[in-house]
Design a protein around this motif. Structure first.
Motif, PDB file in Angstrom:
ATOM      1  N   ASN A  69       0.785  -1.238   0.000  1.00 47.26           N
ATOM      2  CA  ASN A  69       0.000   0.000   0.000  1.00 47.26           C
ATOM      3  C   ASN A  69       0.813   1.282   0.000  1.00 47.26           C
ATOM      4  N   LEU A  70       2.066   1.213   0.436  1.00 46.47           N
ATOM      5  CA  LEU A  70       2.880   2.421   0.567  1.00 46.47           C
ATOM      6  C   LEU A  70       4.111   2.387  -0.336  1.00 46.47           C
ATOM      7  N   ASN A  71       4.174   1.390  -1.217  1.00 41.57           N
ATOM      8  CA  ASN A  71       5.267   1.243  -2.182  1.00 41.57           C
ATOM      9  C   ASN A  71       6.645   1.150  -1.543  1.00 41.57           C
ATOM     10  N   VAL A  72       6.716   0.589  -0.345  1.00 35.85           N
ATOM     11  CA  VAL A  72       7.998   0.430   0.329  1.00 35.85           C
ATOM     12  C   VAL A  72       8.824  -0.637  -0.390  1.00 35.85           C
ATOM     13  N   SER A  73      10.086  -0.303  -0.675  1.00 37.66           N
ATOM     14  CA  SER A  73      10.986  -1.265  -1.318  1.00 37.66           C
ATOM     15  C   SER A  73      12.407  -1.205  -0.744  1.00 37.66           C
ATOM     16  N   LYS A  74      12.614  -0.336   0.263  1.00 44.74           N
ATOM     17  CA  LYS A  74      13.939  -0.170   0.852  1.00 44.74           C
ATOM     18  C   LYS A  74      13.829  -0.064   2.362  1.00 44.74           C
ATOM     19  N   VAL A  75      14.880  -0.539   3.047  1.00 50.68           N
ATOM     20  CA  VAL A  75      14.954  -0.394   4.498  1.00 50.68           C
ATOM     21  C   VAL A  75      16.425  -0.372   4.896  1.00 50.68           C
ATOM     22  N   ASP A  76      16.755   0.441   5.868  1.00 53.67           N
ATOM     23  CA  ASP A  76      18.087   0.461   6.478  1.00 53.67           C
ATOM     24  C   ASP A  76      17.934  -0.149   7.862  1.00 53.67           C
ATOM     25  N   VAL A  77      18.833  -1.079   8.203  1.00 51.57           N
ATOM     26  CA  VAL A  77      18.711  -1.785   9.474  1.00 51.57           C
ATOM     27  C   VAL A  77      20.079  -1.885  10.139  1.00 51.57           C
ATOM     28  N   ASN A  78      20.088  -1.774  11.472  1.00 48.38           N
ATOM     29  CA  ASN A  78      21.336  -1.953  12.219  1.00 48.38           C
ATOM     30  C   ASN A  78      21.855  -3.366  11.991  1.00 48.38           C
ATOM     31  N   GLU A  79      23.084  -3.461  11.543  1.00 47.43           N
ATOM     32  CA  GLU A  79      23.697  -4.765  11.305  1.00 47.43           C
ATOM     33  C   GLU A  79      23.701  -5.615  12.575  1.00 47.43           C
ATOM     34  N   GLN A  80      23.867  -4.973  13.735  1.00 43.49           N
ATOM     35  CA  GLN A  80      23.926  -5.692  15.011  1.00 43.49           C
ATOM     36  C   GLN A  80      22.563  -6.220  15.468  1.00 43.49           C
ATOM     37  N   ASN A  81      21.490  -5.730  14.863  1.00 40.61           N
ATOM     38  CA  ASN A  81      20.145  -6.198  15.188  1.00 40.61           C
ATOM     39  C   ASN A  81      19.840  -7.407  14.295  1.00 40.61           C
ATOM     40  N   THR A  82      20.431  -8.539  14.659  1.00 40.89           N
ATOM     41  CA  THR A  82      20.363  -9.726  13.807  1.00 40.89           C
ATOM     42  C   THR A  82      18.932 -10.236  13.624  1.00 40.89           C
ATOM     43  N   GLN A  83      18.084 -10.052  14.630  1.00 45.53           N
ATOM     44  CA  GLN A  83      16.678 -10.465  14.483  1.00 45.53           C
ATOM     45  C   GLN A  83      16.010  -9.674  13.361  1.00 45.53           C
ATOM     46  N   ALA A  84      16.246  -8.361  13.331  1.00 47.16           N
ATOM     47  CA  ALA A  84      15.641  -7.524  12.299  1.00 47.16           C
ATOM     48  C   ALA A  84      16.209  -7.853  10.922  1.00 47.16           C
ATOM     49  N   VAL A  85      17.513  -8.073  10.846  1.00 48.27           N
ATOM     50  CA  VAL A  85      18.124  -8.429   9.559  1.00 48.27           C
ATOM     51  C   VAL A  85      17.471  -9.701   9.027  1.00 48.27           C
ATOM     52  N   GLY A  86      17.324 -10.704   9.875  1.00 47.16           N
ATOM     53  CA  GLY A  86      16.679 -11.953   9.469  1.00 47.16           C
ATOM     54  C   GLY A  86      15.229 -11.746   9.068  1.00 47.16           C
ATOM     55  N   PHE A  87      14.520 -10.900   9.802  1.00 52.66           N
ATOM     56  CA  PHE A  87      13.116 -10.602   9.492  1.00 52.66           C
ATOM     57  C   PHE A  87      12.990  -9.997   8.095  1.00 52.66           C
ATOM     58  N   TYR A  88      13.829  -8.997   7.803  1.00 50.77           N
ATOM     59  CA  TYR A  88      13.740  -8.341   6.502  1.00 50.77           C
ATOM     60  C   TYR A  88      14.176  -9.266   5.371  1.00 50.77           C
ATOM     61  N   LYS A  89      15.173 -10.104   5.613  1.00 53.84           N
ATOM     62  CA  LYS A  89      15.574 -11.085   4.597  1.00 53.84           C
ATOM     63  C   LYS A  89      14.416 -12.035   4.315  1.00 53.84           C
ATOM     64  N   HIS A  90      13.757 -12.483   5.367  1.00 52.84           N
ATOM     65  CA  HIS A  90      12.610 -13.380   5.217  1.00 52.84           C
ATOM     66  C   HIS A  90      11.475 -12.702   4.433  1.00 52.84           C
ATOM     67  N   ALA A  91      11.360 -11.381   4.569  1.00 57.44           N
ATOM     68  CA  ALA A  91      10.331 -10.613   3.855  1.00 57.44           C
ATOM     69  C   ALA A  91      10.737 -10.329   2.408  1.00 57.44           C
ATOM     70  N   GLY A  92      11.945 -10.741   2.010  1.00 59.29           N
ATOM     71  CA  GLY A  92      12.352 -10.585   0.618  1.00 59.29           C
ATOM     72  C   GLY A  92      13.383  -9.514   0.350  1.00 59.29           C
ATOM     73  N   PHE A  93      13.838  -8.819   1.386  1.00 57.87           N
ATOM     74  CA  PHE A  93      14.838  -7.772   1.203  1.00 57.87           C
ATOM     75  C   PHE A  93      16.230  -8.392   1.098  1.00 57.87           C
ATOM     76  N   LYS A  94      17.084  -7.763   0.306  1.00 60.88           N
ATOM     77  CA  LYS A  94      18.469  -8.197   0.149  1.00 60.88           C
ATOM     78  C   LYS A  94      19.402  -7.029   0.468  1.00 60.88           C
ATOM     79  N   VAL A  95      20.548  -7.341   1.053  1.00 62.98           N
ATOM     80  CA  VAL A  95      21.539  -6.314   1.364  1.00 62.98           C
ATOM     81  C   VAL A  95      22.163  -5.839   0.050  1.00 62.98           C
ATOM     82  N   VAL A  96      22.150  -4.509  -0.160  1.00 67.33           N
ATOM     83  CA  VAL A  96      22.753  -3.945  -1.369  1.00 67.33           C
ATOM     84  C   VAL A  96      23.983  -3.090  -1.044  1.00 67.33           C
TER      85      VAL A  96
END
Length: 140
Positions: A94-121
């Motif tokens: 609904n909001l056309n979100v396609s990017k996110v910046d996440v703390n590398e040390q927040n491993t739970q969040a990194v895993g969550f976003y990877k699971h949602a389809g995001f890739k580190v660029v």
């Protein structure tokens, strides 16, 4: 239920943020935690905010700016039951979100976003405030 956030919700957003950060950002120095907590109401004014209500209680929220997910926080008592997934799915659809910046040390969040389809660029050694918290720039 996902709904728009109003300024009247800010005190509850602060509670959710604190609950989430205290339980997921164990790498954050206390002085930085206090700094970000003080800045948070200002950040709210620069993003589009939506919240998730469970049984009439606001338990999670997202903040977006253009195609960027700027914040996603879930009250610690409600983590792990799919609220984050519902909010990120809503933001993408609904909001056309396609990017996110996440703390590398927040491993739970990194895993969550990877699971949602995001890739580190890209990776930045410092956060946007120049603090030593590496940031992973992720995109769908």
């Amino acid at each position: 239920m996902i709904r728009e956030i109003t300024e009247m919700d800010y005190p509850r957003l602060m509670e959710i943020w604190q609950s989430a950060v205290l339980n997921t950002h164990d790498f954050l120095k206390e002085e930085d935690f206090l700094y970000y907590k003080e800045q948070l109401p200002t950040y709210f004014k620069h993003v589009t905010l939506f919240g998730f209500e469970k049984d009439g209680i606001l338990v999670g929220f997202i903040g977006t700016s253009n195609e960027n997910l700027e914040m996603l926080f879930i009250d610690n008592d409600f983590r792990g039951i799919g609220i984050g997934k519902k909010l990120i799915t809503f933001a993408i659809a609904n909001l056309n979100v396609s990017k996110v910046d996440v703390n590398e040390q927040n491993t739970q969040a990194v895993g969550f976003y990877k699971h949602a389809g995001f890739k580190v660029v890209k990776r930045s050694a410092l956060d946007e405030k120049g603090k030593e918290y590496p940031i992973l720039h992720m995109e769908l």
